[in-house]
Design a protein around this motif. Structure first.
Motif, short mmCIF file in Angstrom:
data_model
loop_
_atom_site.label_atom_id
_atom_site.label_comp_id
_atom_site.label_asym_id
_atom_site.label_seq_id
_atom_site.Cartn_x
_atom_site.Cartn_y
_atom_site.Cartn_z
N ASN A 53 0.80 -1.23 -0.09
CA ASN A 53 0.01 0.08 0.01
C ASN A 53 0.85 1.34 0.28
O ASN A 53 0.17 2.38 0.25
CB ASN A 53 -0.83 0.03 1.07
CG ASN A 53 -2.12 -1.01 1.03
OD1 ASN A 53 -2.46 -1.35 0.10
ND2 ASN A 53 -2.54 -1.61 2.25
N VAL A 54 2.05 1.10 -0.14
CA VAL A 54 3.02 2.22 -0.38
C VAL A 54 3.85 2.30 -1.60
O VAL A 54 4.41 0.92 -2.10
CB VAL A 54 3.88 2.15 0.97
CG1 VAL A 54 4.86 3.26 1.15
CG2 VAL A 54 3.03 2.14 2.28
N ARG A 55 4.29 3.31 -2.02
CA ARG A 55 5.29 3.76 -3.13
C ARG A 55 6.13 4.66 -2.81
O ARG A 55 5.68 5.80 -2.26
CB ARG A 55 4.50 3.91 -4.42
CG ARG A 55 3.68 2.62 -4.95
CD ARG A 55 4.58 1.34 -5.42
NE ARG A 55 3.57 0.58 -6.10
CZ ARG A 55 2.94 -0.35 -5.41
NH1 ARG A 55 2.98 -0.49 -4.06
NH2 ARG A 55 2.28 -1.32 -5.99
N PHE A 56 7.33 4.62 -2.98
CA PHE A 56 8.35 5.44 -2.85
C PHE A 56 8.91 5.90 -4.19
O PHE A 56 9.20 5.52 -4.94
CB PHE A 56 9.35 5.14 -2.08
CG PHE A 56 10.86 6.12 -2.20
CD1 PHE A 56 10.57 7.21 -1.39
CD2 PHE A 56 11.95 5.81 -2.78
CE1 PHE A 56 11.74 8.37 -1.54
CE2 PHE A 56 12.96 6.91 -2.90
CZ PHE A 56 12.82 7.86 -2.26
N ILE A 57 9.14 7.45 -4.28
CA ILE A 57 9.57 7.99 -5.42
C ILE A 57 10.41 9.14 -5.32
O ILE A 57 10.35 9.98 -4.35
CB ILE A 57 8.35 8.82 -6.34
CG1 ILE A 57 7.22 7.81 -6.53
CG2 ILE A 57 8.94 9.62 -7.49
CD1 ILE A 57 5.92 8.73 -7.29
N LYS A 58 11.70 8.98 -5.67
CA LYS A 58 12.81 10.05 -5.46
C LYS A 58 12.31 11.35 -6.27
O LYS A 58 11.77 11.35 -7.33
CB LYS A 58 14.10 9.64 -6.25
CG LYS A 58 15.22 10.62 -6.03
CD LYS A 58 16.49 10.43 -6.59
CE LYS A 58 17.32 11.37 -6.58
NZ LYS A 58 18.80 10.92 -7.22
N HIS A 59 12.38 12.43 -5.36
CA HIS A 59 11.46 13.77 -5.85
C HIS A 59 12.30 14.91 -5.20
O HIS A 59 12.32 15.11 -4.16
CB HIS A 59 9.98 13.62 -5.30
CG HIS A 59 9.26 14.76 -5.46
ND1 HIS A 59 8.09 14.82 -4.61
CD2 HIS A 59 9.16 15.65 -6.33
CE1 HIS A 59 7.63 16.07 -5.34
NE2 HIS A 59 8.35 16.38 -6.11
N ASP A 60 12.69 15.92 -6.14
CA ASP A 60 13.11 17.29 -5.98
C ASP A 60 11.70 18.10 -5.71
O ASP A 60 11.24 18.25 -6.87
CB ASP A 60 14.03 17.72 -6.79
CG ASP A 60 14.29 18.99 -6.82
OD1 ASP A 60 13.88 19.68 -5.68
OD2 ASP A 60 15.17 19.55 -7.29
N VAL A 61 11.34 18.37 -4.63
CA VAL A 61 10.13 19.11 -4.36
C VAL A 61 10.11 20.50 -5.07
O VAL A 61 9.03 21.06 -5.24
CB VAL A 61 9.64 19.22 -2.88
CG1 VAL A 61 9.46 17.75 -2.36
CG2 VAL A 61 10.88 19.78 -2.19
N THR A 62 11.36 21.14 -5.37
CA THR A 62 11.30 22.40 -6.14
C THR A 62 11.30 22.13 -7.61
O THR A 62 11.20 23.25 -8.15
CB THR A 62 12.72 22.93 -5.57
OG1 THR A 62 13.81 22.30 -6.52
CG2 THR A 62 12.72 23.11 -4.18
N ASN A 63 11.06 20.97 -7.93
CA ASN A 63 11.07 20.78 -9.66
C ASN A 63 9.66 20.37 -9.97
O ASN A 63 8.89 19.49 -9.65
CB ASN A 63 11.90 19.61 -9.85
CG ASN A 63 12.08 19.73 -11.55
OD1 ASN A 63 10.89 19.29 -12.19
ND2 ASN A 63 13.30 19.69 -11.83
N ALA A 64 9.05 21.48 -10.99
CA ALA A 64 7.69 21.31 -11.33
C ALA A 64 7.27 20.21 -11.96
O ALA A 64 6.41 19.45 -11.75
CB ALA A 64 7.21 22.51 -11.96
#
Length: 247
Positions: A53-64
């Motif tokens: 029930n969980v997925r992880f995504i690498k993510h730069d939160v400053t990138n639209a």
């Protein structure tokens, strides 16, 4: 039955600390959760631990564009987004005279711009549910000033402000928007070497005479994510052991 059965959540900064606690609590209450972070090893380990029930995504939160990818992957994996927890944040502690423009902008981008991007990008997905909740993690330093925290305080005051504006703009879609303002929480941010004396001094100034555990904040996240808070929007929820009671 969990309070969040059938709901889909996105959590930023979810690999450790408060974010990881929020992910755990949301899953425990029945939500399917996509969480993101730049801390890949910790994120992948948490996702493996918590299961299907969980997925992880690498993510730069400053990138639209990366925000677009997160929302699209969430929809394709679990469905439209019901819950968005904008939790990602950093702090650089320096007096204004010593803080560089680059450092200031970095904090603003991670703590403030990411919240704008997250709400903007998730809106179209959340409209499909007709029952959304956005929870923006601010700070008690979004309610008051603190020496050495000009960038952090600026960003957290801004989170408080955009929360109120979004609450007014998104209400017609059945989407609620609130901010949480934690005090001193036992996370890696305050557990670095050489800070224990400072933390003890902070505790002495807290009316409850202790710091909070991340799960205490996560319980508030669950409340705001659930239908228990169905008439709460545009509000500030302070969880600080009484620190700001005399302000």
């Amino acid at each position: 039955m969990g309070k969040l059965d059938g709901k889909v959540a996105v959590v930023t900064g979810g690999s450790r600390g408060q974010g990881a606690s929020h992910v755990r609590e949301l899953v425990e209450e029945g939500a399917k959760v996509v969480f993101s972070d730049v801390l890949v090893n910790e994120g992948e380990a948490l996702a493996e631990e918590l299961g299907e029930n969980v997925r992880f995504i690498k993510h730069d939160v400053t990138n639209a564009q990366e925000w677009e990818n997160v929302i699209a992957e969430t929809e394709s994996t679990f469905g439209p987004v019901n819950i968005l927890v904008n939790n990602a944040g950093i702090v650089i502690t320096k007096n204004i005279a010593d803080l560089s423009e680059e450092e200031y902008r970095k904090v603003i981008d991670v703590n403030q711009v990411s919240v704008f991007l997250g709400m903007k990008t998730a809106l179209s997905s959340m409209k499909k549910t007709g029952n959304g909740s956005i929870i923006n993690i601010s700070s008690i330093d979004g309610l008051r000033g603190a020496p050495g925290n000009s960038a952090y305080d600026s960003s957290k005051f801004a989170v408080r402000g955009i929360t109120k504006t979004a609450a007014l703009e998104f209400a017609e879609y059945g989407i609620r928007v609130n901010s949480i303002h934690p005090g001193v929480i036992e996370t890696p941010m305050i557990q670095v070497e050489g800070t224990q004396d400072q933390v003890e001094k902070l505790k002495a100034g807290i009316p409850l005479k202790r710091t909070a555990q991340p799960k205490e904040v996560s319980k508030l996240v669950v409340f705001l994510a659930s239908d228990d808070s169905s008439y709460c929007t545009g509000s500030e929820f302070v969880i600080d052991g009484g620190v700001t009671a005399s302000n």
